[in-house]
Write an enzyme that holds these catalytic residues in place. Structure first.
Site, PDB file in Angstrom:
ATOM      1  N   PRO A  32       0.813  -1.190   0.000  1.00 40.16           N
ATOM      2  CA  PRO A  32       0.000   0.000   0.000  1.00 40.16           C
ATOM      3  C   PRO A  32       0.851   1.246   0.000  1.00 40.16           C
ATOM      4  O   PRO A  32       1.760   1.389   0.812  1.00 40.16           O
ATOM      5  CB  PRO A  32      -0.795  -0.100   1.287  1.00 40.16           C
ATOM      6  CG  PRO A  32      -0.526  -1.446   1.830  1.00 40.16           C
ATOM      7  CD  PRO A  32       0.793  -1.833   1.301  1.00 40.16           C
ATOM      8  N   GLU A  33       0.518   2.115  -0.892  1.00 40.07           N
ATOM      9  CA  GLU A  33       1.114   3.442  -0.921  1.00 40.07           C
ATOM     10  C   GLU A  33       0.034   4.381  -0.392  1.00 40.07           C
ATOM     11  O   GLU A  33      -0.994   3.931   0.092  1.00 40.07           O
ATOM     12  CB  GLU A  33       1.546   3.788  -2.357  1.00 40.07           C
ATOM     13  CG  GLU A  33       2.469   2.718  -2.937  1.00 40.07           C
ATOM     14  CD  GLU A  33       2.941   3.018  -4.351  1.00 40.07           C
ATOM     15  OE1 GLU A  33       3.152   4.195  -4.670  1.00 40.07           O
ATOM     16  OE2 GLU A  33       3.093   2.069  -5.132  1.00 40.07           O
ATOM     17  N   LYS A  51      22.421  16.127  -5.656  1.00 40.83           N
ATOM     18  CA  LYS A  51      22.162  14.699  -5.411  1.00 40.83           C
ATOM     19  C   LYS A  51      22.294  13.914  -6.705  1.00 40.83           C
ATOM     20  O   LYS A  51      21.727  14.277  -7.716  1.00 40.83           O
ATOM     21  CB  LYS A  51      20.768  14.498  -4.804  1.00 40.83           C
ATOM     22  CG  LYS A  51      20.680  14.940  -3.362  1.00 40.83           C
ATOM     23  CD  LYS A  51      19.524  14.251  -2.662  1.00 40.83           C
ATOM     24  CE  LYS A  51      19.205  14.889  -1.330  1.00 40.83           C
ATOM     25  NZ  LYS A  51      20.157  14.534  -0.277  1.00 40.83           N
TER      26      LYS A  51
END
Length: 271
Positions: free
Chosen positions: A2-3, A152
């Site tokens: 589940p997100e 990044k």
DNA sequence: AGTGCGGCCTGTCCGC
DNA sequence: TGCGGACAGGCCGCAC
């Protein structure tokens, strides 16, 4: 599994069934899921009422009389409410019997999910400090992501799946939002322009909002509190569509591993 | 310090 | 039909 949309859908369903109910009996059918379940929690939880059910990140947080419970569904976890004596299944590890005779069941075959117990608000809040902003909040903007991503080298997909950057985005919705924004999942986060971050944030919000409206995504086994599936899988543009034609340009969708996880994208629409 | 990877688990599916 | 291997929605801990 589940997100954010699946957790949100579960919270909405649980609220209908559980708000104001009291927990009469607690049963742990297995004492270790992701983390151990101390048996002392049982008597602490029994006889308390459930006042609110909310979501923070992918956690389901229940406010009781003098404590909080936080559930994480991991990959295959679900919480559903059914009638006493009905619908019991293998891998139902935790059961709460409520004062109206219904039962809340935590089901999780892979046992990557967990339950936490907090005595007060401060203890709960302390456990949540490492989380980034909610994706559907005003603080989550293109400027924020752009700022945080400077220098990044990490792939953009991993960057937006990092829960300290933004919460709730997992593998499916990361793929879908990157497709909608026209960004390749393997692009280094630090090299993406502000314009593209604005586009990406807009698409993350859009994809998550639509998925919530459709009750989440059911690939194999997601179910909401009524044990019903979601429908967003019908709206997936790239996830799970390796070698199938892109709906926009008909190029075959690719699936490359990024950080060990399947990453679906259209090599034409995403640069 | 930031980043990538293995590991945690069970179930399912696919190729042999 | 059986068997091994790969893979699955998340995230932690450990290497480099």
């Amino acid at each position: 599994m589940p997100e954010l949309p699946e957790v949100e859908t579960t919270v909405q369903g649980l609220t209908r069934y559980l708000k104001g109910k009291s927990i009469q009996k607690v049963a742990f059918h297995r004492l270790t899921i992701r983390y151990p379940l101390p048996v002392e929690w049982i008597e602490k939880i029994e006889q308390q009422s459930i006042h609110t059910i909310k979501r923070r990140a992918k956690l389901i947080i229940m406010q009781l009389d003098n404590a909080y419970l936080a559930w994480h569904l991991g990959m295959t976890g679900s919480l559903r409410v059914s009638k006493e004596g009905e619908d019991k299944r293998k891998h139902d590890h935790i059961e709460f019997t409520l004062n109206n005779g219904t039962i809340l069941r935590f089901h999780d075959p892979r046992r990557f999910g967990y339950l936490s117990y907090f005595q007060g608000k401060e203890a709960l809040y302390k456990s949540l400090t490492h989380y980034g902003p909610e994706p559907l909040s005003k603080e989550f903007t293109g400027d924020y992501l752009w700022q945080l991503s400077r220098h990044k080298k990490q792939a953009i997909k991993n960057f937006i799946m990092d829960q300290s950057v933004v919460v709730g985005v997992g593998n499916i919705y990361a793929c879908e939002a990157l497709f909608a924004a026209g960004i390749r999942p393997q692009q280094p986060a630090g090299k993406i322009s502000l314009i593209n971050y604005k586009r990406l944030v807009e698409q993350i919000k859009k994809v998550l909002t639509l998925a919530i409206a459709q009750g989440g995504t059911t690939l194999k086994d997601f179910e909401n509190a009524d044990a019903k599936p979601g429908y967003f899988q019908q709206s997936l543009q790239v996830y799970g569509r390796e070698k199938k034609p892109c709906y926009t340009c008909h190029t075959a969708i690719r699936n490359n591993k990024i950080g060990g996880r399947s990453s679906f994208y259209c090599p034409t629409c995403q640069q």
